[in-house]
Design an enzyme around this catalytic site. Structure first.
Site, short mmCIF file in Angstrom:
data_model
loop_
_atom_site.label_atom_id
_atom_site.label_comp_id
_atom_site.label_asym_id
_atom_site.label_seq_id
_atom_site.Cartn_x
_atom_site.Cartn_y
_atom_site.Cartn_z
N HIS A 104 1.00 -1.42 0.26
CA HIS A 104 0.20 -0.06 0.15
C HIS A 104 1.03 0.97 -0.15
CE1 HIS A 104 -4.53 1.16 0.87
NE2 HIS A 104 -3.42 2.44 1.19
N ARG A 118 1.53 8.73 -6.13
CA ARG A 118 1.14 10.31 -7.12
C ARG A 118 2.36 10.09 -8.17
NH1 ARG A 118 -1.23 10.37 -3.08
NH2 ARG A 118 -1.41 11.08 -1.13
N ASN A 150 -5.04 5.35 -7.24
CA ASN A 150 -5.07 6.70 -7.60
C ASN A 150 -4.29 7.61 -7.63
OD1 ASN A 150 -3.98 6.51 -5.15
ND2 ASN A 150 -5.32 7.69 -3.81
N ASP A 191 -8.73 2.07 -3.32
CA ASP A 191 -7.88 2.63 -2.93
C ASP A 191 -8.23 4.17 -2.85
OD1 ASP A 191 -7.57 2.68 0.07
OD2 ASP A 191 -5.29 4.36 -0.96
N HIS A 231 -5.69 -0.80 5.83
CA HIS A 231 -5.79 -0.05 6.77
C HIS A 231 -6.81 -0.23 7.78
CE1 HIS A 231 -7.90 2.61 4.10
NE2 HIS A 231 -6.89 2.73 3.22
N ASN A 241 -7.12 9.52 6.55
CA ASN A 241 -8.48 8.39 6.28
C ASN A 241 -7.62 6.69 6.47
OD1 ASN A 241 -11.06 7.96 5.49
ND2 ASN A 241 -10.54 8.68 3.49
N ASP A 268 0.71 2.91 4.19
CA ASP A 268 -0.12 3.62 3.33
C ASP A 268 1.11 5.32 3.23
OD1 ASP A 268 -2.48 4.94 2.47
OD2 ASP A 268 -3.67 4.57 3.68
ZN LIG Z 1 -7.21 3.52 1.43
#
Ligand SMILES: [Zn+2]
Lengths: 310, 430
Positions: free
Chosen positions: B56, B60, B90, B150, B230, B276, B303
């Site tokens: 995870h 970017r 993402n 995610d 997470h 988050n 994360d």
């Molecule tokens: Zn997430």
């Protein structure tokens, strides 16, 4: 007093009483004067930094600063090049460079005044942050309560029973009032539908209830909060009519109050929604006085933060 | 042709050994190996771990190269002891096609500091409406096996069911960001007594727990593999424990920050602590730590979420959620898996940071460690050293670490990717 006024919880009882006393002294000294101005803060600069529209609060602070002879700069961030997220820090650095002695900040984001205070050397006064706090509103409410219940200088609000009704969840007025009124010795009861009470309200220094009719007869003060119609669309309550029937202060309900009880509202009101027009305009109502008291209390706060002792 | 001899490294079990690496592969392990004309690495006092694997990571690139690039993120990963990281989908554009995942994969390969394995989006544009071309991503050069929206939750239960079923064709796994978005409208922090006082809209534990419960039941129903991203609450731990006891093929990860930090930090209104899912209560942290120790939570995943200064140095409500993690995850795993006397369960550290993540992601060349014939993807840690976190000394392009000034135990002295150093003497090689 401390450097900033960010939260109503920043004030000890003595400090809170001193603000109310100072406001009373300022009122007395301006009484009968033709020019309603004191020279106290001559040469000092107060910036009104408003990221959110609130004409009445801004004007109240502006008047307060001007009556103390301070230089006032109004910085309305709304609608200017300042857009969300990119510039609170830049603005803070600008104010710092300009040598602002005090910054009065109204901001839609909870906590923004704390961040500002970490970036500027002058005093920061929280004039309302998001759904968090509005300490000078709580002070002017306390000032109004002390006057209307015949208490004198040096006194708190011991034993006063205050019922605050409505959208506590989103209300900075309610949060600051609970904290300040507890400091001053009042007994607060929050009344709202369960959806409009914050999680953990049972740990707050106050009582809470879902039943307005049960809470009214014992109250010395009833403070009605503004309810936004958007809350209905987000299912905090089913309809305006139902809200008004269960939590609105109409004439019939107001008649169950103690004879001396007063009715307050931080404004602006939704007449017919949380409060009926005849109650808002009736003899119990302090709504107009609250506005006038706001200027005196804010003068006291600026005076104590920037100039005076206590 | 390169040959390296690592001398006297302590493997997870037993006494120190010498390890011979030839052409990127471990060819011999013995008490002592004597050879002329080879590069010798003195590893006395160092613990040898299989190279760390993160499931995870937010790199970017493409889209927000001002916050992080595949190169800067790779360097941070290598310094953190990683030999493989999974880059979340993402990005902008979203990694929802074979083209984007291959681009990310190839860029990672060219940089060569760590294997960058793309995570494919489950739905087109992370919109939660239509399945992305999962098979095309699986068949691409990137060999995607893990899929996740995610940042967003696959909220539609019908779509989630189909995704779980569909990836069975290529032994894929759906990694769910468990958040019922209808319960987190406007959420800014954990919903609690504190959020009520701070005037910040709460993110209730039930928004996470209800999705985890639902997805475990869906995974059980269709007989598919589910991975939960997470985990952050004690209730989530209970649900995963229950699902595993029923035989559901579910795995779960916890982040370093959810193992260490609590919601009280939010009272500073410093957006460094905005993440988050949000930081939770001390009782949640205790439950997560216990679950990592007892295996209910399978792995630590970073994360790692770099953000540019302007996205963090602003009002809490406007700040982007996320914090850095690649360079501290191992230390926090060590902290969590130590007993009161300070003795570290290194086997368990290796399982949660490398062995299990590699198996969940179906990587067959990572998470193996000191085994003859295995690719030399290794991390050497000095347990006697520690590092005080300096945000500006981190390799990431962004500085949004919540750990400034904290002392982190264990220092990564060397990382080897297929037998080549990516970190040596505690410094990145390139
Ligand atoms: Zn997430």
């Amino acid at each position: 007093m401390k450097q900033h006024l960010l939260s109503a919880a920043d004030l000890t009882r003595d400090e809170a009483v001193a603000v109310l006393d100072t406001a009373e002294q300022i009122e007395a000294s301006l009484q009968g004067r033709e020019v309603k101005k004191l020279p106290t803060l001559r040469g000092r600069t107060v910036v009104n930094l408003f990221f959110e529209d609130s004409t009445r609060t801004r004007i109240s602070f502006e008047l307060a600063a001007k009556r103390l002879s301070a230089d006032v700069i109004n910085f309305s961030a709304k609608g200017s090049s300042v857009s969300k997220g990119e510039s609170l820090k830049d603005t803070a650095l600008t104010l710092q460079a300009m040598g602002a002695d005090a910054v009065v900040i109204r901001h839609g984001a909870s906590g923004a005044p704390w961040q500002l205070a970490s970036w500027v050397d002058g005093s920061v006064v929280n004039a309302g942050d998001g759904t968090h706090e509005h300490p000078t509103q709580a002070l002017l409410d306390a000032f109004t309560m002390r006057k209307r219940t015949g208490r004198s200088m040096g006194q708190g609000l011991d034993g006063l029973r205050v019922t605050i009704v409505g959208d506590v969840l989103h209300s900075r007025v309610a949060r600051s009032n609970v904290l300040l009124l507890e400091t001053l010795g009042a007994e607060v009861t929050l009344v709202a539908p369960p959806t409009l009470l914050p999680v953990g309200v049972e740990t707050w220094p106050c009582a809470h209830s879902y039943d307005l009719d049960a809470a009214l007869p014992g109250a010395d003060v009833v403070m009605m909060l503004r309810v936004q119609r958007e809350r209905m669309n987000a299912s905090y309550f089913p309809t305006e009519r139902e809200y008004s029937r269960r939590y609105g202060l109409d004439a019939v309900r107001a008649a169950t109050l103690e004879p001396a009880a007063i009715v307050m509202h931080p404004g602006p009101m939704n007449r017919g929604m949380e409060i009926a027009a005849e109650v808002a305009d009736g003899p119990r109502s302090t709504i107009v006085e609250q506005v006038a008291n706001g200027v005196s209390v804010r003068m006291a706060v600026l005076y104590l933060l920037l100039g005076g002792a206590a | 042709m390169s040959t390296k001899l690592i001398q006297q490294v302590r493997p997870l079990r037993g006494d120190p050994v010498d390890v011979l690496i030839e052409d990127g592969v471990i060819t011999r392990i013995a008490d002592t190996i004597v050879l002329q004309d080879v590069e010798v690495i003195d590893a006395r006092g160092l613990i040898g771990l299989p190279g760390l694997v993160d499931l995870h990571t937010h790199l970017r690139e493409p889209g927000r190269e001002d916050a992080e690039t595949i190169e800067t993120g790779s360097r941070a990963a290598a310094l953190g002891g990683y030999t493989a990281v999974h880059a979340m989908a993402n990005t902008d554009p979203v990694a929802d096609t074979a083209g984007v995942v291959e681009q990310v994969y190839n860029t990672g390969r060219q940089i060569g500091l760590v294997d960058v394995i793309p995570v494919g989006a489950v739905t087109v544009g992370l919109k939660g409406e239509r399945l992305a071309e999962l098979g095309a991503m699986a068949d691409s050069a990137a060999r995607v096996r893990m899929f996740s929206d995610d940042g967003m939750c696959v909220g539609d239960p019908g779509l989630m069911r189909r995704a779980l079923e569909y990836v069975k064709a290529f032994d894929g796994v759906i990694a769910q960001h468990a958040e019922d978005s209808r319960l987190t409208v406007g959420a800014q922090m954990n919903e609690s007594e504190l959020s009520g006082r701070l005037g910040l809209t709460g993110w209730p534990a039930v928004a996470e727990e209800s999705i985890i419960a639902r997805d475990c039941l869906l995974a059980e129903h269709v007989g598919s593999r589910l991975h939960i991203c997470h985990l952050s609450t004690a209730g989530s731990v209970e649900i995963v424990r229950w699902a595993k006891s029923r035989g559901v093929d579910v795995t779960a990860e916890v982040t370093p920050h959810h193992l260490l930090l609590t919601e009280e930090l939010v009272a500073t209104y410093d957006p460094l602590y905005k993440v988050n899912p949000p930081l939770r209560r001390g009782t949640d942290v205790d439950a997560l730590r216990g679950a990592l120790r007892d295996g209910t939570i399978d792995i630590v995943a970073t994360d790692h979420a770099p953000h540019a200064v302007e996205d963090k140095e602003c009002e809490w409500a406007y700040a982007r959620p996320g914090m850095l993690g690649l360079q501290q995850a191992l230390s926090i795993a060590i902290l969590t898996l130590s007993d009161e006397s300070g003795a570290v369960d290194w086997q368990r550290v290796a399982e949660v940071t490398s062995i299990r993540p590699a198996r969940i992601a179906r990587l067959d060349d990572h998470g193996i460690g000191f085994v003859e014939g295995a690719p030399a993807n290794l991390t050497l840690v000095d347990p006697a050293q520690s590092t005080v976190v300096d945000p500006h000394a981190l390799a990431s392009k962004s500085h949004n670490t919540p750990y400034e000034g904290l002392e982190m135990p264990g220092r990564v002295m060397a990382t080897l990717l297929r037998g080549e150093f990516t970190v040596r003497d505690g410094q990145a090689v390139k």
